[in-house]
Motif scaffolding. Structure first.
Motif, PDB file in Angstrom:
ATOM      1  N   ASN A  74       4.954  -3.526  -1.848  1.00 50.55           N
ATOM      2  CA  ASN A  74       6.084  -3.977  -1.060  1.00 50.55           C
ATOM      3  C   ASN A  74       7.321  -3.698  -1.900  1.00 50.55           C
ATOM      4  N   GLY A  75       8.049  -2.655  -1.522  1.00 55.02           N
ATOM      5  CA  GLY A  75       9.223  -2.248  -2.287  1.00 55.02           C
ATOM      6  C   GLY A  75      10.341  -3.272  -2.289  1.00 55.02           C
ATOM      7  N   TRP A  76      10.485  -4.029  -1.217  1.00 56.70           N
ATOM      8  CA  TRP A  76      11.515  -5.066  -1.196  1.00 56.70           C
ATOM      9  C   TRP A  76      11.221  -6.151  -2.219  1.00 56.70           C
ATOM     10  N   LEU A  77       9.953  -6.523  -2.341  1.00 63.66           N
ATOM     11  CA  LEU A  77       9.564  -7.596  -3.259  1.00 63.66           C
ATOM     12  C   LEU A  77       9.165  -7.069  -4.639  1.00 63.66           C
ATOM     13  N   LYS A  78       9.066  -5.745  -4.770  1.00 64.10           N
ATOM     14  CA  LYS A  78       8.666  -5.104  -6.026  1.00 64.10           C
ATOM     15  C   LYS A  78       7.363  -5.697  -6.548  1.00 64.10           C
ATOM     16  N   SER A  79       6.387  -5.771  -5.653  1.00 63.16           N
ATOM     17  CA  SER A  79       5.097  -6.368  -5.995  1.00 63.16           C
ATOM     18  C   SER A  79       3.984  -5.708  -5.196  1.00 63.16           C
ATOM     19  N   THR A  80       2.779  -5.854  -5.702  1.00 68.04           N
ATOM     20  CA  THR A  80       1.596  -5.360  -5.012  1.00 68.04           C
ATOM     21  C   THR A  80       0.882  -6.501  -4.299  1.00 68.04           C
ATOM     22  N   GLY A  81      -0.065  -6.135  -3.455  1.00 67.57           N
ATOM     23  CA  GLY A  81      -0.863  -7.121  -2.735  1.00 67.57           C
ATOM     24  C   GLY A  81      -2.131  -7.489  -3.482  1.00 67.57           C
ATOM     25  N   TYR A  82      -2.076  -7.524  -4.806  1.00 67.79           N
ATOM     26  CA  TYR A  82      -3.241  -7.827  -5.644  1.00 67.79           C
ATOM     27  C   TYR A  82      -3.897  -9.155  -5.281  1.00 67.79           C
ATOM     28  N   HIS A  83      -3.140 -10.065  -4.705  1.00 71.41           N
ATOM     29  CA  HIS A  83      -3.600 -11.427  -4.428  1.00 71.41           C
ATOM     30  C   HIS A  83      -4.457 -11.542  -3.167  1.00 71.41           C
ATOM     31  N   GLY A  84      -4.384 -10.544  -2.291  1.00 71.83           N
ATOM     32  CA  GLY A  84      -5.192 -10.560  -1.078  1.00 71.83           C
ATOM     33  C   GLY A  84      -4.555 -11.229   0.126  1.00 71.83           C
ATOM     34  N   TYR A  85      -3.305 -11.662   0.014  1.00 68.85           N
ATOM     35  CA  TYR A  85      -2.681 -12.422   1.094  1.00 68.85           C
ATOM     36  C   TYR A  85      -1.674 -11.614   1.909  1.00 68.85           C
ATOM     37  N   TRP A  86      -1.724 -10.269   1.776  1.00 73.97           N
ATOM     38  CA  TRP A  86      -0.889  -9.395   2.591  1.00 73.97           C
ATOM     39  C   TRP A  86      -1.794  -8.458   3.381  1.00 73.97           C
ATOM     40  N   PRO A  87      -2.567  -8.969   4.304  1.00 73.17           N
ATOM     41  CA  PRO A  87      -3.526  -8.114   5.015  1.00 73.17           C
ATOM     42  C   PRO A  87      -2.864  -7.045   5.875  1.00 73.17           C
ATOM     43  N   VAL A  88      -3.514  -5.879   5.904  1.00 78.73           N
ATOM     44  CA  VAL A  88      -3.118  -4.792   6.801  1.00 78.73           C
ATOM     45  C   VAL A  88      -4.272  -4.420   7.721  1.00 78.73           C
ATOM     46  N   ASN A  89      -5.492  -4.809   7.306  1.00 76.79           N
ATOM     47  CA  ASN A  89      -6.670  -4.559   8.137  1.00 76.79           C
ATOM     48  C   ASN A  89      -7.726  -5.610   7.798  1.00 76.79           C
ATOM     49  N   PHE A  90      -7.998  -6.469   8.760  1.00 76.03           N
ATOM     50  CA  PHE A  90      -8.932  -7.575   8.552  1.00 76.03           C
ATOM     51  C   PHE A  90     -10.386  -7.127   8.606  1.00 76.03           C
ATOM     52  N   ARG A  91     -10.635  -5.891   8.992  1.00 73.06           N
ATOM     53  CA  ARG A  91     -12.001  -5.381   9.148  1.00 73.06           C
ATOM     54  C   ARG A  91     -12.441  -4.491   8.002  1.00 73.06           C
ATOM     55  N   GLU A  92     -11.584  -4.301   7.004  1.00 77.19           N
ATOM     56  CA  GLU A  92     -11.918  -3.434   5.877  1.00 77.19           C
ATOM     57  C   GLU A  92     -11.792  -4.191   4.563  1.00 77.19           C
ATOM     58  N   VAL A  93     -12.644  -3.829   3.613  1.00 74.75           N
ATOM     59  CA  VAL A  93     -12.528  -4.328   2.249  1.00 74.75           C
ATOM     60  C   VAL A  93     -11.471  -3.469   1.559  1.00 74.75           C
ATOM     61  N   ASP A  94     -10.586  -4.102   0.807  1.00 78.85           N
ATOM     62  CA  ASP A  94      -9.562  -3.343   0.096  1.00 78.85           C
ATOM     63  C   ASP A  94     -10.208  -2.404  -0.909  1.00 78.85           C
ATOM     64  N   ALA A  95      -9.753  -1.158  -0.940  1.00 74.94           N
ATOM     65  CA  ALA A  95     -10.344  -0.136  -1.817  1.00 74.94           C
ATOM     66  C   ALA A  95     -10.216  -0.494  -3.297  1.00 74.94           C
ATOM     67  N   HIS A  96      -9.233  -1.313  -3.671  1.00 76.05           N
ATOM     68  CA  HIS A  96      -9.132  -1.762  -5.057  1.00 76.05           C
ATOM     69  C   HIS A  96     -10.324  -2.651  -5.436  1.00 76.05           C
ATOM     70  N   TYR A  97     -10.852  -3.368  -4.468  1.00 77.92           N
ATOM     71  CA  TYR A  97     -11.906  -4.352  -4.731  1.00 77.92           C
ATOM     72  C   TYR A  97     -13.308  -3.801  -4.565  1.00 77.92           C
ATOM     73  N   GLY A  98     -13.467  -2.724  -3.809  1.00 79.96           N
ATOM     74  CA  GLY A  98     -14.797  -2.174  -3.595  1.00 79.96           C
ATOM     75  C   GLY A  98     -15.011  -1.768  -2.151  1.00 79.96           C
ATOM     76  N   SER A  99     -16.258  -1.820  -1.744  1.00 76.23           N
ATOM     77  CA  SER A  99     -16.650  -1.402  -0.400  1.00 76.23           C
ATOM     78  C   SER A  99     -17.372  -2.530   0.314  1.00 76.23           C
ATOM     79  N   LEU A 100     -17.668  -2.314   1.579  1.00 75.43           N
ATOM     80  CA  LEU A 100     -18.459  -3.289   2.323  1.00 75.43           C
ATOM     81  C   LEU A 100     -19.838  -3.436   1.684  1.00 75.43           C
ATOM     82  N   GLU A 101     -20.402  -2.335   1.207  1.00 70.95           N
ATOM     83  CA  GLU A 101     -21.707  -2.400   0.519  1.00 70.95           C
ATOM     84  C   GLU A 101     -21.612  -3.245  -0.745  1.00 70.95           C
ATOM     85  N   ASP A 102     -20.517  -3.123  -1.496  1.00 70.83           N
ATOM     86  CA  ASP A 102     -20.317  -3.958  -2.689  1.00 70.83           C
ATOM     87  C   ASP A 102     -20.267  -5.433  -2.296  1.00 70.83           C
TER      88      ASP A 102
END
Length: 188
Positions: A74-102
């Motif tokens: 988020n360029g306005w906030l100069k921060s990443t969504g590392y915390h998990g509370y800025w969802p963009v897709n509720f049906r996918e696991v974030d690629a930083h964290y792994g996969s659905l299989e993980d």
């Protein structure tokens, strides 16, 4: 389970254990473990690798931060969504964290060890993709509305949440969002 008898351990996925360093950056230079607001490298395989350690501590239940796909920057906030509370897709696991299989492996490993998992969930918002810069006019919600062009990804990736641009006629007609300003007075 009898929840009163559980010993819960709450962890933020990104800050716990880095089980697969190949996932850390995702090609945008946002992995900076020494800088506040950037990704630190923790992931779901890292949690799975530490189940024995957690069990030895007496933990019976894990409470993890949301693993869903997030706004990475988020360029306005100069921060990443590392915390998990800025969802963009509720049906996918974030690629930083792994996969659905993980994720399935984590759950299976916990259950094999007679442990439980509670996943925190964001149910009332998506990532911060717009704001009102200047006065908010409830009679003309397009006035002072700005879409955050400094985001990765640019908009949510899951329909219908991707219909977030009030200045786009189709998105405005879909009327998925309330398009209101950020709350500044929580007593109102």
């Amino acid at each position: 389970p009898i929840w009163q008898d559980q010993i819960m351990y709450s962890l933020m996925i990104d800050h716990f254990n880095d089980g697969d360093p190949s996932r850390n950056d995702q090609g945008f230079g946002l992995y900076r473990p020494q800088v506040e607001g950037f990704y630190s490298g923790g992931d779901i395989p890292g949690i799975t690798q530490k189940i024995s350690y957690l069990k030895d501590l007496g933990v019976t239940t894990l409470l993890i931060s949301p693993p869903v796909a997030n706004q990475w920057w988020n360029g306005w906030l100069k921060s990443t969504g590392y915390h998990g509370y800025w969802p963009v897709n509720f049906r996918e696991v974030d690629a930083h964290y792994g996969s659905l299989e993980d994720y399935k492996t984590l759950v299976s490993t916990l259950h094999t060890n007679n442990m439980y998992l509670i996943q925190d969930a964001v149910l009332n918002h998506v990532a911060p993709y717009y704001e009102y810069i200047g006065d908010y006019d409830p009679k003309d919600k397009t006035k002072n509305y700005h879409l955050n062009q400094e985001s990765i990804p640019k908009i949510p990736t899951q329909a219908p949440f991707n219909q977030i641009d009030l200045l786009n006629a189709a998105d405005a007609k879909a009327n998925i969002y309330h398009w209101t300003p950020q709350i500044t007075d929580y007593s109102d």
